[in-house]
Write an enzyme that holds these catalytic residues in place. Structure first.
Site, PDB file in Angstrom:
ATOM      1  N   ASP A   3      52.415   0.729 -57.586  1.00 45.39           N
ATOM      2  CA  ASP A   3      51.823   2.011 -57.989  1.00 45.39           C
ATOM      3  C   ASP A   3      50.938   1.891 -59.225  1.00 45.39           C
ATOM      4  O   ASP A   3      49.766   2.285 -59.199  1.00 45.39           O
ATOM      5  CB  ASP A   3      52.915   3.053 -58.202  1.00 45.39           C
ATOM      6  CG  ASP A   3      53.419   3.636 -56.886  1.00 45.39           C
ATOM      7  OD1 ASP A   3      52.858   3.273 -55.839  1.00 45.39           O
ATOM      8  OD2 ASP A   3      54.370   4.422 -56.903  1.00 45.39           O
ATOM      9  N   ASP A  53      15.634  20.953 -65.375  1.00 48.91           N
ATOM     10  CA  ASP A  53      16.226  21.747 -66.447  1.00 48.91           C
ATOM     11  C   ASP A  53      15.984  23.245 -66.299  1.00 48.91           C
ATOM     12  O   ASP A  53      16.675  24.052 -66.904  1.00 48.91           O
ATOM     13  CB  ASP A  53      15.708  21.296 -67.820  1.00 48.91           C
ATOM     14  CG  ASP A  53      14.187  21.336 -67.919  1.00 48.91           C
ATOM     15  OD1 ASP A  53      13.545  21.804 -66.962  1.00 48.91           O
ATOM     16  OD2 ASP A  53      13.658  20.894 -68.952  1.00 48.91           O
ATOM     17  N   ASP A  57      12.094  13.588 -65.073  1.00 49.76           N
ATOM     18  CA  ASP A  57      10.968  14.186 -65.777  1.00 49.76           C
ATOM     19  C   ASP A  57      10.700  13.367 -67.030  1.00 49.76           C
ATOM     20  O   ASP A  57      11.385  12.389 -67.306  1.00 49.76           O
ATOM     21  CB  ASP A  57      11.218  15.660 -66.096  1.00 49.76           C
ATOM     22  CG  ASP A  57      12.489  15.886 -66.904  1.00 49.76           C
ATOM     23  OD1 ASP A  57      13.174  14.896 -67.219  1.00 49.76           O
ATOM     24  OD2 ASP A  57      12.788  17.043 -67.223  1.00 49.76           O
ATOM     25  N   ASP A  85      13.803  24.636 -61.012  1.00 49.80           N
ATOM     26  CA  ASP A  85      14.167  23.284 -60.596  1.00 49.80           C
ATOM     27  C   ASP A  85      15.417  23.278 -59.725  1.00 49.80           C
ATOM     28  O   ASP A  85      15.718  22.272 -59.075  1.00 49.80           O
ATOM     29  CB  ASP A  85      14.438  22.392 -61.822  1.00 49.80           C
ATOM     30  CG  ASP A  85      13.173  22.090 -62.600  1.00 49.80           C
ATOM     31  OD1 ASP A  85      12.096  22.100 -61.982  1.00 49.80           O
ATOM     32  OD2 ASP A  85      13.270  21.837 -63.813  1.00 49.80           O
ATOM     33  N   GLU A  95      51.849   5.489 -49.214  1.00 51.77           N
ATOM     34  CA  GLU A  95      51.888   6.613 -50.155  1.00 51.77           C
ATOM     35  C   GLU A  95      50.984   6.414 -51.364  1.00 51.77           C
ATOM     36  O   GLU A  95      50.728   7.347 -52.106  1.00 51.77           O
ATOM     37  CB  GLU A  95      53.341   6.855 -50.600  1.00 51.77           C
ATOM     38  CG  GLU A  95      54.066   5.629 -51.127  1.00 51.77           C
ATOM     39  CD  GLU A  95      53.928   5.458 -52.628  1.00 51.77           C
ATOM     40  OE1 GLU A  95      53.618   6.451 -53.286  1.00 51.77           O
ATOM     41  OE2 GLU A  95      54.115   4.339 -53.115  1.00 51.77           O
TER      42      GLU A  95
END
Length: 862
Positions: free
Chosen positions: A699, A601, A332, A605, A290
């Site tokens: 857990d 940007d 870039d 693109d 679980e």
């Protein structure tokens, strides 16, 4: 669609609180946000506390805990039933807290993922989250923006909008400003059709700019009325879930079969079917996987949150697992490698020149070039180069043309990388001024032969210093030509070349180190820019990027796919590249088997960003279209943030592997100790109440402790991970099984020896349980690192680990040392000598496994 042509908004376009220059005040905007709510539509994906609780209560582990409590009640053990119920409640509470925390993180990330909006508040242009736009706001829209709310245009310059989201028509429509009184009520036309002054939420600005007043937000917008839903962050990492599916399935099948066999064997051999049912439940709990869904959900959400702290937004959780496999990073130049703090470094006029540091104002021929550039820029500059032109023009005493003098503006177009403004001067004389890429201006001015070669030489001379170059042109229109007879494109004017402007943009200080880090991590860095080869090479050398080969767009066009694959494989600098070329570069890299991250940007693109394995959009200067196509968004447009994100992605994936290995390993001794007494006829060691106690360790360990583990020392010194390899390679699965098997054998030996020398059942159960808990903690320590040092396993910083260890030690001491608590667990109280035996066995597990880890991974790295 219903006809809304005569529908009128309840929000007037004009008021004392908002005008075309100042917009709303911050106070009025805040009041309207409280009154109308956020500018968003309800999302069915968001989970509230009630939904989370119901989902947790439906989990199989909770059903097994309840079943165990019922059996205890049938046996008359009310106290044990109550304790099991308390443990069940604690386990559920831990899960609910973790799930709620995850949901809060996702909500925060959804807010960051909301499209940006530029508005006028208190007379200043500010960028805000689209969800914070309110009715009455003055909104600025430009190419690539996703419109945040329904609005009426006050001004529009060459504005085209894609309204296919609302109309289904893919052809963009032309928009014009309203000719009516700014204070009149808004007439809301239906979407679609040219020359409407209405903008609609969710539509896309394809070209041009405009200023509009918002009149409807959220569910009151056109999108809200026709029932479109906003897209949220993708939460589920399907690829990882598919990899874990076989593990979850096999664990569940084995657990169900083992539980059934235990019930049958225990009931048949010992005659107590209720106790047999308890033993079967214990086996089922020990094998039930679980933890896996919780681990995946927590790691992905918290991983996205950690990455966001590095100023990077993860829009798709699947990108986290891909980051560690990146082999090529395409970036870039402007604003990513450089600071995007433009200043005019040089002006080359036809008759004179000027360099930064020379006297200001410059000579008159240079001022003419500067004046032409100023008149080609917007009155309110946003682009860093436009801001730099305005700054130098102010210093030189030049004045910005009045708004009333602007007749028409031509924006950037795919076939012409230049902008132009048509202005009306004294006496009604019309002039046009253009600024843009050197090739575009040369084309507009029809430069050929010696003039074109001289222009190229001047550009190369500036580029060798790393200076970015734009060209300027201007034209005087025929006085008899009216404003209504202007051409559709700047190509219709007879331009004269006016000079060059060179812009300096310093490299970011952290870029050389970040590029070197990528190189050590086996990641190629490619710089793809629209600048000239000389400029690109100068910046690349400074950044530490290989400049042996420089590929231009013309060379790319001339190469077929096979030749391009060869060129891309040996080139790190690409110059004069157009947005469409980026897509071809990405596709060539992917065909060669590379895992590609691509930055961008602009609107154009988006195809390359979407085609890359990891699309990276600019958050500061990027368009909404680029952000929507991307996997991650750089909120500060910094190359260093990309590298930091790759580092974090590798760390997150490493820690996920560690958590999964721990889960596999820890279930083996638990299941073994639940089954061994039945096979050997010994007293039962584990019942549901004991396994519930252990789950309170497992857990938080797998979902919190391992998630918070620091990165491995070699995280950026190892080659990228093969994206096709499974989450757990066979070698690591065997290692996890080996850990669990060694732990089980030592604990089983303790159990058998204790039984043979006649240790009382309750005392032996307590000693073995202490050993099991300490062995559990040892497995956590062993799996903290892929390395093999004993000291490193303990010394690595992790606050969550030591909080968990402290809590476990205290609870364990109470369980075996305090008589009332010991009775609840069916333990005998232990003195320090007996407890030390249990602790010693657990410590031996740790030492043996650390030694075995060194041998296991001696020949091959983890």
């Amino acid at each position: 669609m219903p006809d809304r042509a005569m529908e009128r908004s309840s929000v007037p376009t004009g008021s004392d609180e908002s005008d075309e220059l100042r917009g709303l005040t911050a106070a009025v905007a805040a009041a309207r946000l409280r009154q109308d709510g956020y500018n968003e539509l309800p999302s069915a994906d968001r989970r509230n506390l009630v939904r989370i609780v119901l989902e947790v209560l439906r989990q199989p582990m909770f059903a097994l805990l309840l079943a165990g409590g019922v059996v205890y009640l049938l046996l008359g053990d009310r106290v044990e039933a109550l304790i099991l119920l308390i443990f069940a409640s604690l386990s559920v509470s831990i899960t609910i807290v973790q799930e709620s925390r995850t949901e809060r993180v996702l909500d925060a990330l959804r807010n960051l993922a909301s499209p940006r909006a530029t508005v006028i508040r208190d007379g200043r242009r500010v960028q805000i989250a689209g969800r914070e736009v309110v009715a009455g706001d003055l909104m600025i829209v430009t190419e690539g923006d996703r419109v945040s709310a329904d609005a009426s245009l006050l001004t529009a310059e060459d504005l085209l909008v894609d309204e296919s989201l609302l109309t289904g028509e893919s052809v963009p429509v032309r928009k014009t400003a309203s000719a009516g009184d700014a204070g009149a009520q808004v007439r809301r036309d239906a979407p679609g059709g040219d020359d409407s002054p209405q903008l609609y939420a969710g539509t896309l600005v394809v070209r041009g700019t405009g200023r509009a007043r918002v009149h409807a937000t959220g569910a009151r917008s056109e999108m809200g009325q026709i029932g479109h839903a906003l897209r949220g962050i993708e939460i589920e990492p399907a690829h990882l879930q598919q990899q874990l599916r076989w593990l979850v399935r096999d664990f569940a099948i084995v657990g169900a079969i083992a539980g059934g066999l235990v019930v049958v064997l225990f009931g048949s051999l010992r005659g107590s079917w209720l106790n047999a049912l308890l033993a079967g439940i214990a086996i089922g709990m020990s094998l039930l996987p679980e933890e896996f869904p919780l681990v995946i959900a927590v790691f992905m959400a918290m991983g996205a949150w950690r990455i966001s702290r590095a100023r990077v937004l993860t829009r798709r959780a699947a990108a986290i697992e891909t980051l560690g496999a990146t082999t090529v990073l395409c970036t870039d130049k402007t604003g990513t490698l450089t600071q995007n703090r433009m200043s005019v470094a040089a002006i080359v006029a036809p008759e004179a020149g000027w360099r930064a540091g020379d006297p200001v104002p410059p000579p008159e021929p240079v001022r003419r070039t500067l004046r032409a550039a100023l008149r080609a820029t917007p009155r309110e500059p946003v682009d860093p180069m436009d801001v730099a032109v305005h700054a130098l023009a102010r210093e030189a005493g030049e004045t910005v043309p009045p708004a009333s003098g602007q007749v028409r503006a031509y924006g950037l177009r795919p076939d012409l990388f230049a902008v132009a403004n048509v202005l009306r001067g004294d006496g009604g004389r019309l002039t046009v001024h253009a600024k843009g890429a050197v090739e575009a201006i040369a084309s507009l001015c029809r430069l050929t032969g010696d003039r074109a070669r001289a222009l190229g030489a001047a550009v190369d001379a500036l580029g060798e210093s790393g200076i970015r170059v734009l060209a300027v042109a201007e034209a005087a229109l025929d006085p008899t030509r009216g404003a209504g007879a202007l051409p559709d494109s700047p190509r219709g004017f007879a331009f004269e070349y006016a000079g060059l402007l060179g812009f300096a943009d310093p490299l970011r200080a952290n870029v050389p180190a970040a590029v070197a880090e990528c190189r050590s991590a086996g990641i190629r860095v490619l710089m793809i820019t629209g600048d000239y080869p000389a400029t690109a090479s100068a910046i690349a050398r400074e950044a530490g990027i290989d400049t042996t080969h420089v590929l231009t767009a013309d060379q790319l066009d001339a190469a077929d796919d096979a030749r391009l694959a060869t060129l891309v494989g040996q080139t790190s600098v690409f110059a004069r590249i157009r947005p469409a070329d980026k897509l071809r570069i990405v596709q060539s890299l992917k065909t060669a088997g590379e895992v590609v991250a691509m930055t961008g940007d602009g609107v154009n693109d988006a195809p390359a960003i979407k085609a890359a394995h990891i699309g990276i959009a600019m958050g500061g200067r990027g368009t909404d279209v680029a952000r929507e196509a991307s996997s991650i968004v750089l909120l500060d447009d910094d190359f260093g943030s990309i590298v930091q994100t790759i580092r974090l992605g590798r760390r997150i994936y490493d820690n996920l592997v560690k958590a999964i290995e721990y889960i596999v390993a820890v279930h083996i001794p638990i299941a073994g100790l639940a089954l061994t007494p039945l096979l050997l006829g010994l007293p039962l060691v584990l019942s549901p109440i004991h396994i519930a106690f252990l789950e309170m360790i497992i857990d938080p360990a797998c979902s919190l402790v391992f998630e918070a583990e620091p990165e491995e020392e070699d995280v950026m010194r190892r080659p990228p991970r093969d994206p096709r390899e499974p989450l757990l390679r066979p070698r690591r699965v065997l290692w996890a099984v080996a850990q669990g098997t060694v732990s089980f054998l030592l604990l089983a030996a303790l159990l058998v020896i204790g039984a043979r020398i006649g240790v009382a059942a309750e005392r032996l159960r307590a000693i073995v349980f202490v050993s099991l808990v300490v062995a559990n903690l040892s497995l956590i320590l062993v799996n903290r690192s892929f390395g093999a040092t004993l000291r490193g396993a303990v010394a690595r910083p992790n606050r969550s680990l030591w909080v968990l260890f402290g809590a476990v030690i205290v609870l364990l001491a109470v369980a075996v040392g305090w008589k009332p608590a010991a009775g609840l667990f069916h333990f005998a109280t232990l003195g320090w000598r007996a407890a030390a035996i249990g602790v010693a066995v657990g410590v031996v597990v740790f030492v043996l496994l650390e030694g075995l880890k060194a041998l296991w991974f001696r020949r091959a790295p983890p």
